[in-house]
Design a protein around this motif. Structure first.
Motif, short mmCIF file in Angstrom:
data_model
loop_
_atom_site.label_atom_id
_atom_site.label_comp_id
_atom_site.label_asym_id
_atom_site.label_seq_id
_atom_site.Cartn_x
_atom_site.Cartn_y
_atom_site.Cartn_z
N ALA A 21 0.83 -1.21 0.00
CA ALA A 21 0.00 0.00 0.00
C ALA A 21 0.86 1.26 0.00
O ALA A 21 0.55 2.24 -0.70
N LEU A 22 1.95 1.24 0.77
CA LEU A 22 2.83 2.41 0.83
C LEU A 22 3.54 2.62 -0.50
O LEU A 22 3.76 3.76 -0.93
N ILE A 23 3.91 1.54 -1.17
CA ILE A 23 4.51 1.64 -2.51
C ILE A 23 3.54 2.33 -3.45
O ILE A 23 3.91 3.23 -4.23
N ALA A 24 2.26 1.94 -3.40
CA ALA A 24 1.24 2.56 -4.26
C ALA A 24 1.07 4.04 -3.95
O ALA A 24 1.02 4.88 -4.85
N ALA A 47 12.83 1.69 6.47
CA ALA A 47 13.23 1.31 5.11
C ALA A 47 12.73 2.36 4.12
O ALA A 47 13.44 2.71 3.16
N TYR A 48 11.56 2.88 4.36
CA TYR A 48 10.96 3.86 3.44
C TYR A 48 11.61 5.23 3.58
O TYR A 48 11.87 5.90 2.58
N THR A 49 11.88 5.64 4.80
CA THR A 49 12.39 7.01 5.02
C THR A 49 13.90 7.11 4.97
O THR A 49 14.44 8.18 4.66
N SER A 50 14.60 6.01 5.26
CA SER A 50 16.07 6.03 5.25
C SER A 50 16.62 4.77 4.60
O SER A 50 17.27 3.95 5.25
N PRO A 51 16.36 4.60 3.30
CA PRO A 51 16.80 3.38 2.61
C PRO A 51 18.32 3.30 2.48
O PRO A 51 19.00 4.33 2.41
N ALA A 52 18.84 2.09 2.45
CA ALA A 52 20.28 1.87 2.37
C ALA A 52 20.77 1.79 0.93
O ALA A 52 19.99 1.59 0.00
N LYS A 53 22.06 1.97 0.76
CA LYS A 53 22.77 1.67 -0.48
C LYS A 53 22.23 2.41 -1.69
O LYS A 53 22.14 1.85 -2.80
N GLY A 54 21.80 3.65 -1.49
CA GLY A 54 21.36 4.47 -2.61
C GLY A 54 19.99 4.14 -3.15
O GLY A 54 19.58 4.69 -4.18
N MET A 55 19.26 3.25 -2.49
CA MET A 55 17.92 2.91 -2.95
C MET A 55 16.95 4.04 -2.64
O MET A 55 17.16 4.85 -1.73
N ALA A 60 13.50 0.12 -1.42
CA ALA A 60 13.81 -0.57 -0.17
C ALA A 60 12.62 -1.40 0.31
O ALA A 60 12.80 -2.51 0.83
N LEU A 61 11.41 -0.90 0.14
CA LEU A 61 10.22 -1.66 0.50
C LEU A 61 10.08 -2.90 -0.38
O LEU A 61 9.73 -3.98 0.10
N GLU A 62 10.35 -2.73 -1.67
CA GLU A 62 10.30 -3.88 -2.59
C GLU A 62 11.34 -4.92 -2.19
O GLU A 62 11.07 -6.13 -2.22
#
Length: 335
Positions: A21-24, A47-55, A60-62
């Protein structure tokens, strides 16, 4: 200026619904000023607000959805517990186990937490299963847990950057020492805080932070409403992920593991429903409270708590379509 807030709650694999849902909503350009999470909701929040590795947050959610589930062959054949998420608890030897696992997975050029094909997933999961089977474990009557949360969260969360995120972020944990819920903001949050707030009694050892012991925050507040009530006053619209109607889960367990899952999830879902009713009655005021609902097909209801890769994909897609429908119905309040 009035703000929009998002609440992400507990649910283990059911977090796939929230992630979808958040991805949408992200695709539709919905911006949240505040995100408040509990248990798996805290993982998705970060994961959504501070994704790692340049994502990006969406990527990051995916990755979380793709990386968290076990190969269906492994899961349904001989391993219904998820050794990628819950690993052996070796007490003081955990630090050596983590170092060894990190070394062995890094030295394997074919290993990845984010597989692209089912064959790759099977090979990677079997490799990790072999490694975890060789790690030491301590299971004695005086031990407080049978496993621990694997410290791989930094694969999709940049914990060093959390304090710099523009949004306000709150996660919770149960302060066992003081017997109360405690809220942590973005200036305080580390991986240990996330693990602490997701540490179910019996399943995971409670965590000691600054001399106090912490455990699963969802035992008391499974959507972390207190992160909003205690910290924020100028919120106009609140979006809450209504994980699942508990009637969809009430059934006769099919196995010991299924009964164990039901014993955890049914109380959490009930707490979330009750917390929402209390918030509406006592704290909502003139704010807009919008609920993202999820429709689980009847034939899939017995499998929504599986840690299988196929279940994560199904739940992610259900959540995605629910998010799109939710946006169309509430566009005026979300834009």
């Amino acid at each position: 200026m009035k703000k929009k807030a998002l609440l992400l709650g507990a649910g283990g694999p059911l977090g796939g619904l929230e992630a979808g849902a958040l991805i949408a909503l992200d695709e539709m350009g919905v911006h949240f000023d505040i995100i408040s999470g509990a248990c798996i909701g805290s993982v998705l929040t970060l994961a959504y607000t501070s994704p790692a590795k340049g994502m990006t947050g969406r990527e990051a959610l995916e990755m979380w959805c793709n990386a968290s589930g076990l190969s269906d062959i492994i899961y349904h054949s001989f391993c219904q517990s998820n050794f990628k998420v819950f690993q052996k608890n070796a007490g003081p030897l955990n630090i050596f186990t983590d170092t060894w696992l990190e070394f062995m997975t890094r030295m394997n050029p074919y290993f990845t937490l984010d597989p692209r094909t089912e064959t790759q997933r099977f090979c990677n999961d079997m490799y990790l299963y072999g490694l975890t089977a060789m790690t030491p474990g301590m299971l004695m009557p005086q031990q407080p847990s049978i496993s621990r949360i694997a410290p791989f969260l930094d694969s999709f969360i940049d914990f060093e950057n959390v304090k710099n995120v523009a949004k306000d972020i709150y996660i919770n944990a149960l302060n066992v020492t003081d017997k109360q819920i405690e809220i942590f903001n973005k200036k305080q949050i580390t991986m240990q805080h996330v693990i602490a707030g997701s540490s179910l009694f019996f399943l995971c050892p409670q965590q000691c932070l600054d001399g106090k012991w912490y455990g699963e925050g969802s035992y008391v507040d499974s959507l972390n409403y207190q992160g909003l009530i205690n910290e924020q006053k100028d919120i106009d619209t609140i979006v809450v992920m209504n994980i699942l109607n508990k009637e969809a889960l009430i059934r006769t367990p099919e196995s010991l593991y299924d009964a164990y899952n039901l014993s955890i999830m049914l109380p959490f879902i009930t707490i979330a429903e009750d917390d929402t009713k209390i918030f509406e009655a006592k704290y909502k005021g003139d704010r807009n409270l919008l609920k993202v609902g999820f429709r689980i097909p009847e034939e899939h209801a017995p499998y929504v708590m599986d840690w299988s890769a196929s279940n994560f994909k199904v739940l992610r897609d259900i959540g995605y379509h629910a998010g799109m429908d939710f946006f169309e119905k509430n566009k005026a309040l979300l834009e």
